[in-house]
Write an enzyme that holds these catalytic residues in place. Sequence first.
Site, PDB file in Angstrom:
ATOM      1  N   LYS A  97     -71.668 -59.534   0.504  1.00 33.77           N
ATOM      2  CA  LYS A  97     -72.079 -60.549  -0.462  1.00 33.77           C
ATOM      3  C   LYS A  97     -71.160 -61.769  -0.391  1.00 33.77           C
ATOM      4  O   LYS A  97     -69.987 -61.647  -0.064  1.00 33.77           O
ATOM      5  CB  LYS A  97     -72.052 -59.975  -1.878  1.00 33.77           C
ATOM      6  CG  LYS A  97     -73.080 -58.885  -2.113  1.00 33.77           C
ATOM      7  CD  LYS A  97     -73.031 -58.389  -3.552  1.00 33.77           C
ATOM      8  CE  LYS A  97     -74.082 -57.291  -3.777  1.00 33.77           C
ATOM      9  NZ  LYS A  97     -74.040 -56.771  -5.158  1.00 33.77           N
ATOM     10  N   ASP A 112     -77.302 -66.554  16.373  1.00 32.44           N
ATOM     11  CA  ASP A 112     -78.080 -66.330  15.141  1.00 32.44           C
ATOM     12  C   ASP A 112     -78.397 -67.666  14.476  1.00 32.44           C
ATOM     13  O   ASP A 112     -78.205 -67.844  13.276  1.00 32.44           O
ATOM     14  CB  ASP A 112     -77.316 -65.417  14.193  1.00 32.44           C
ATOM     15  CG  ASP A 112     -78.229 -64.769  13.146  1.00 32.44           C
ATOM     16  OD1 ASP A 112     -79.459 -64.782  13.353  1.00 32.44           O
ATOM     17  OD2 ASP A 112     -77.720 -64.256  12.142  1.00 32.44           O
TER      18      ASP A 112
END
Length: 839
Positions: A509, A620
Amino acid sequence: MMATLGRTKWQAVTTFIVLCILSSICICKAQFTPADSYLVDCGSSKSTMVGRRTFSADGASPVKVSTSQDILAGTSANGVASFDNSALYQTARIFTGPSSYTFPIQKQGRHFVRFYFFPFTYQSYDLSLAKFTVSTQDVLLLSDFQQPDKTAPLFKEYSLNITRDTLVISFKPSNGIAFVNAIEVVSVPDDLIADNAQMVDPVQQYTGLSTQPLETVYRVNMGGPKVTPDNDTLSRTWVTDGKYLLNPAVTKNVYGKDVNYKKGGATQLTAPDIVYATATELAAANTSNAVFNMTWQFDVDAGFSYLVRFHFCDIVSKALNQLYFSAYIGGFSAQSNIDLSTLSDSQLATPVYIDVVLSSNDASSKLGISIGPSTLSNVLPDGILNGLEVMKISTGGSAFTVGSGSGNKNWGVILGAALGGFGLFIIVVVLVLLCRRKKTLEKQHSKTWMPFSINGLTSLSTGSRTSYGTTLTSGLNGSYGYRFAFSVLQEATNNFDENWVIGVGGFGKVYKGVMRDETKVAVKRGNPKSQQGLNEFRTEIELLSRLRHRHLVSLIGYCDERNEMILVYEYMEKGTLKSHLYGSDNPSLDWKQRLEVCIGAARGLHYLHTGSAKAIIHRDVKSANILLDENLLAKVADFGLSKTGPELDQTHVSTAVKGSFGYLDPEYFRRQQLTEKSDVYSFGVVLLEVLCARPVIDPTLPREMVNLAEWGMKWQKRGELHQIIDQRISGTIRPDSLRKFGETVEKCLADYGVERPSMGDVLWNLEYVLQLQDADSTVSDVNSMNRIVELPSQVQNVGTLESISVTMAEAGASNEPDHDLSDVSMSRVFSQLIKAEGR
């Protein structure tokens, strides 16, 4: 009239035969005798029959109950009778303080742990107001749980790997009372959950499932009837799929009689016969008109990873190698061009299953599961799905959280059991040792990491304490990085407050943080269960400690204290590019702003590819990894999957495929050979995403629209790219600007890397697209893929290379400390080349 009656009669006979077949299949069950089988009707003083199963009276040996008060409640409410397993909801045990059930475990391994909840009023206890926590010794199952629907029962099923001789299930009231109507603890085959699964984002293997706690969220029998626990050897319930189908008009239910099991494959314990003998199929199958996917949509909790199990059995084909289709999950390709003949060792009607993991980074509150036609040529469009299971994995979230292992205890239970002379003494000793260890860690560097190690030499050469509890370390290249104390980051994030979460990724997170001097930071805290955490942590530190660029997100520091892996970045006020295109309430960007964002991102990627001795390939590139600051300046982020490029005498790097579906270079996927051109392909998809403002993979759309890259290129090659522009900016783009933008996208998305431009050429083109958008008058065309080959008449007398080099020098390129020419404004170059007043 007679023909109509004949058809009606035949349909009735057919329906009767089908029902007979299904009924006969339902009673065919595999044999499995669980070592542990505890069924408890909580609150009942006698045993209760539910179908063919007997639930014991509450408190019957060998199950032990520990509670301050024995409150066994019952109700005679008429509404209970309409529920499945209604007898279990007529009684409940009520807890007024911390309490527990203890089950002896005869054989350790995977077990189903099931709970039944239905609130009713008993004397002065209103169970609809109950709020409580449920846990085992190792797993927090429900946190501050309240019945969501006070008028309906709730059934919860968990699949836990039990490694103890006893299972203690604890109930802790949060507001005075807790309750439970019934509990099951039953052994299941250990191989029911395989250890490995395929992740979809990034594309890689997920390992460790065999020991993971799971919560069953959905279990669905596609195309068939509801399956009750009496008709499933493992006493599972399989619901019908009709309520979840988004487009039932394109589906039909199919059924078969015989199911053939093969050795080493799915068994009758994996799913009962009735699941494999029925299916939902594309209604337009075996025709050339099946351009839609069939899609089911499920409500899930965001912020969790999910295991999705697809059950397949080819009950529709007449011969082998006739059925080809693709499966999608959460907007990603789960499996392309599935051939069940291959998966089943060339046998028809043979059950198989495919396990897929969707990471918490990609799971939203709506989970879409789609089956669609294959993309292979000369293959008829078709697709089936027999069954589906969706299981929540205990990584992330507060309502289903795993501990650190078998040593992680439920402290309320332990402290209660340990109170006493010797036990209390042990606790005191442990606390003293922990305090001493904490002080030691705060006084010295962690020996777990040397993150700024380059070429085998550590860069932690000097260090000094700062006023904010951080250590300032000097690297070999002269840059600085901060090693933050864990307590400082706790304070900055309000003790990692869930309300301060601004993003969730494969690593963990991301929290908004505010330092004591009011500096905002982004704090990415590694999840210990992450499959990429260790490598990503090391990669980001080593990479960003030696790269500085205004279009790359800066790493401020890190923390490796207390076995934590935490990275601290500059805070990007405006969030992700993706959030400004779709899927959020963030304001939209106009065309010029979108171009400037793309140009900034291209500069960052160009620097990665050219700014050091060997290229760095991001791997990515996607709109979610392009962040915007308060001035909408774009910066590329998330370098955890980055890879150093090939040596000078090599053309590529051979490596396992990683990245995000929809953005993934098809050549890299096919050949597992990585080059800088893989980033160029992904960036081309981003460019289309910027133009169209829609997801790159959307299985809910018609087949030809699912993949943005394929769909966009069809319009581009027809010369009609203007047809798919985001309506919010449609009509604001100059035709020349759009044409050049489309050409740039088309080159980026070329099938083969050698046909794609370099990122430097892409940057040049985007700057030119922006100039065409801003141009006050028509300018001569420039074949910008090959740089300038035809100059406007105003500057025909100026040498091209001299003009460019002089302009770059005037722009200050030679003064860049990191020799980053990509950051020189190409707008100034073009202003000299195409405007009449230039040079």
